[in-house]
Design an enzyme around this catalytic site. Structure first.
Site, PDB file in Angstrom:
ATOM      1  N   HIS A  67      -4.512   5.470   3.368  1.00 19.31           N
ATOM      2  CA  HIS A  67      -4.616   5.234   3.298  1.00 19.31           C
ATOM      3  C   HIS A  67      -4.552   2.874   3.169  1.00 19.31           C
ATOM      4  O   HIS A  67      -5.113   1.885   3.862  1.00 19.31           O
ATOM      5  CB  HIS A  67      -4.822   4.488   1.494  1.00 19.31           C
ATOM      6  CG  HIS A  67      -5.143   3.328   0.201  1.00 19.31           C
ATOM      7  ND1 HIS A  67      -5.184   2.471   0.611  1.00 19.31           N
ATOM      8  CD2 HIS A  67      -6.290   3.771  -0.152  1.00 19.31           C
ATOM      9  CE1 HIS A  67      -5.940   1.943  -0.096  1.00 19.31           C
ATOM     10  NE2 HIS A  67      -6.903   2.296  -0.605  1.00 19.31           N
ATOM     11  N   ASP A 123       0.437  -1.186  -0.293  1.00 20.92           N
ATOM     12  CA  ASP A 123       0.187  -0.444  -0.236  1.00 20.92           C
ATOM     13  C   ASP A 123       0.979   1.463  -0.264  1.00 20.92           C
ATOM     14  O   ASP A 123       2.065   1.017  -0.534  1.00 20.92           O
ATOM     15  CB  ASP A 123      -0.656  -0.591   1.018  1.00 20.92           C
ATOM     16  CG  ASP A 123      -2.212   0.294   0.647  1.00 20.92           C
ATOM     17  OD1 ASP A 123      -2.368   1.946   0.889  1.00 20.92           O
ATOM     18  OD2 ASP A 123      -3.371  -0.036   0.576  1.00 20.92           O
ATOM     19  N   SER A 132     -11.169  -0.987  -2.248  1.00 25.74           N
ATOM     20  CA  SER A 132     -10.156  -0.622  -1.598  1.00 25.74           C
ATOM     21  C   SER A 132     -10.049  -1.276   0.243  1.00 25.74           C
ATOM     22  O   SER A 132      -9.204  -2.027   1.415  1.00 25.74           O
ATOM     23  CB  SER A 132      -9.303   0.275  -1.051  1.00 25.74           C
ATOM     24  OG  SER A 132      -8.673   0.737  -2.199  1.00 25.74           O
TER      25      SER A 132
END
Length: 541
Positions: free
Chosen positions: A290, A68, A459
């Site tokens: 994220h 990521d 995601s």
């Protein structure tokens, strides 16, 4: 007068659904842990599973790699569950375990420099391809080129058209929403002053302490917007808008800007897919939002009574930074997969993707390597509301030769709505390409600096499935990657219902949106694993 005009524009934008571009469907609870039977919510039944099925079983730790944009390694809900390289001595500047990476204590960063700098923004892959071909074909006429060059010229024209179109679109959207955002701030500040309050929570907006009819109407309009999005106060809308504006700005200024170049920071040879010795040990990077959120969904500490709880209770998260704000590079993805496999990851979460893959073979070879080592890959389907059966998306669910990738699960996203709005409007889908669906809208999880927030996307759906796989591997350690995939898919709950196809008003059968036509469920997966374990024991006995 300006305050009144702002309120009017706010109402117009909200009425026509433009605010939805930043909608997170926020809610404070982790609804994805809930159970359809006991809670009437199509979650994955996490809490029920631990309570009814796993309380008498002893788990073993499972290493899960998160490829990521970075993870906040100091987060109160994550620091205990981070993978630690047992053979590496922190901070001594030596590659103690001789794996090719110095001081990789919790993972590795393939988009960083040896001097500690990091790539934050990157261009889209289509932009990189346009920039590569521009010196060769800008200003040229197709008819003047040799036949061998004409095919590449056609690609150049296609890439140029897409880049210029998208950059213009994002610049326009950024300007529009910037205006909206500034007007919203004016409205919020005006109401605070009129009501003499420091914040505008829903209670204040619902019953404003004023006799002014206009202020009442403004408060009612803002209350409607705030409560409809599930926010507790109007200031939350400001935060959500800022996040959306930052994303639009990144796309307008960097992703589709052919003159932007950040890779020189890394100091590698970007086109050399055989190069592995680059990067740095900084697993956090400049913007770990994220990756931190993804890691929390998989395994946020379930024992510390803080914040949130992840799906898996005996997971060790290995952070591999390879995804910038922009499109990841194939070389970095390939190296990230190999690093994870070589350092003991049994499951890899891949919440990223793009439309063009110039070095696809390198990624394919890395996924084949993971397959040879028995590692399960779990990939987000993407957020373009596209039919993947007819649209290119990478990493693909198939190798270049067309054969299916047996150790890959591709995941679409659902919402908490137990009605025709079940499928997230942004989710990609495909009866031939998407394996299962999982909760992916308004997922409450960890964010940097000990924060917590709702984010939406496939995601978020992929790590829900990764968490399920980790639980199965932890409590049933003999399960292979193929067992994990089979059990997850076979135990997923089939939905015989009509739903809205993503980003449309068309009703379709849910079963037509994925291979299984089903939503993953931890309770059913554990039940199936138990049944198969018992059957195997009986057969041997």
């Amino acid at each position: 007068m300006f305050f009144k005009k702002c309120v009017f524009r706010l109402l117009c934008l909200y009425t026509f659904g433009l605010f939805g571009a930043f909608q997170s469907q926020a809610q404070s609870s982790q609804w994805f842990h809930l159970d359809a039977k006991t809670d009437s919510v199509l979650g994955i039944s996490t809490d029920r599973t631990y309570r009814e099925l796993l309380s008498n079983r002893k788990p073993t730790p499972v290493v899960v790699a998160v490829i990521d944009g970075g993870i906040d390694s100091t987060h109160e809900d994550l620091k205990r569950i981070l993978w630690t390289n047992p053979k590496e001595i922190p901070g001594n500047g030596i590659d103690d375990d001789k794996n090719g990476y110095v001081d990789d204590v919790h993972g590795w960063n393939f988009i960083g420099a040896k001097d500690g700098r990091n790539v934050q923004y990157e261009t889209a892959e289509v932009t990189r391809q346009y920039a590569r071909l521009r010196p060769l074909y800008e200003g040229k006429k197709r008819a003047s080129l040799k036949p061998a060059q004409q095919k590449e010229f056609d690609q150049f024209v296609k890439y140029k058209t897409e880049v210029e179109k998208k950059r213009a679109e994002y610049q326009e959207q950024y300007q529009s929403y910037s205006t909206f955002s500034s007007q919203l701030v004016t409205i919020i500040d005006g109401l605070k002053k009129a009501l003499n309050v420091s914040k505008l929570d829903t209670a204040t907006l619902r019953n404003p302490a004023t006799d002014n009819d206009f202020v009442k109407k403004a408060a009612a309009a803002l209350y409607e917007m705030t409560s409809a999005q599930g926010f507790g106060q109007a200031e939350d809308i400001q935060s959500e808008l800022k996040r959306g504006l930052d994303d639009l700005k990144a796309k307008a200024e960097y992703a589709y800007n052919p003159d932007y170049e950040s890779r020189s920071i890394v100091g590698d040879k970007p086109d050399d897919v055989n190069e592995t010795a680059y990067g740095n040990p900084d697993i956090t990077g400049p913007d770990p939002l994220h990756g931190t959120h993804v890691a929390g969904i998989i395994g946020a500490d379930r024992t510390n009574n803080l914040g949130v709880q992840g799906v898996a209770d005996q997971v060790r998260i290995m952070a591999v930074r390879a995804v910038p704000d922009g499109d990841e590079r194939d070389k970095d993805v390939a190296n990230a997969i190999r690093y994870a496999v070589n350092n003991g990851a049994q499951i890899i979460n891949m919440s990223f993707g793009k439309d063009v893959s110039p070095q696809r073979k390198a990624v394919d070879d890395a996924m084949r390597y993971a397959l040879s080592k028995g590692v399960l890959l779990i990939h987000a389907a993407g957020n373009d509301n596209k039919l993947l059966d007819t649209t290119a998306s990478f990493p693909s669910d198939r190798f270049i030769d067309g054969s299916a990738i047996p150790n890959l699960i591709t995941v679409g996203a659902i919402t908490s709505k137990n009605n025709e709005g079940l499928v997230a409007s942004f989710s990609n889908y495909g009866r031939k390409t998407v394996d299962v669906f999982a909760p992916g809208a308004a997922i409450y999880s960890t964010t940097p600096s000990n924060g917590y927030d709702n984010l939406s996307g496939t995601s978020m759906a992929a790590p829900v499935v990764t968490g399920i796989a980790a639980v199965l591997k932890s409590y049933f350690p003999k399960l292979t990657y193929s067992d994990l995939k089979r059990i997850i898919e076979k135990s997923a709950i089939v939905q015989n219902r009509q739903v809205l196809r993503p980003e449309s008003n068309d009703l379709v059968d849910f079963k037509d949106l994925s291979k299984t036509g089903a939503i993953v469920n931890l309770y059913e997966a554990v039940k199936l694993a138990e049944a198969e374990e018992a059957a195997s024991a009986a057969k041997k006995g």
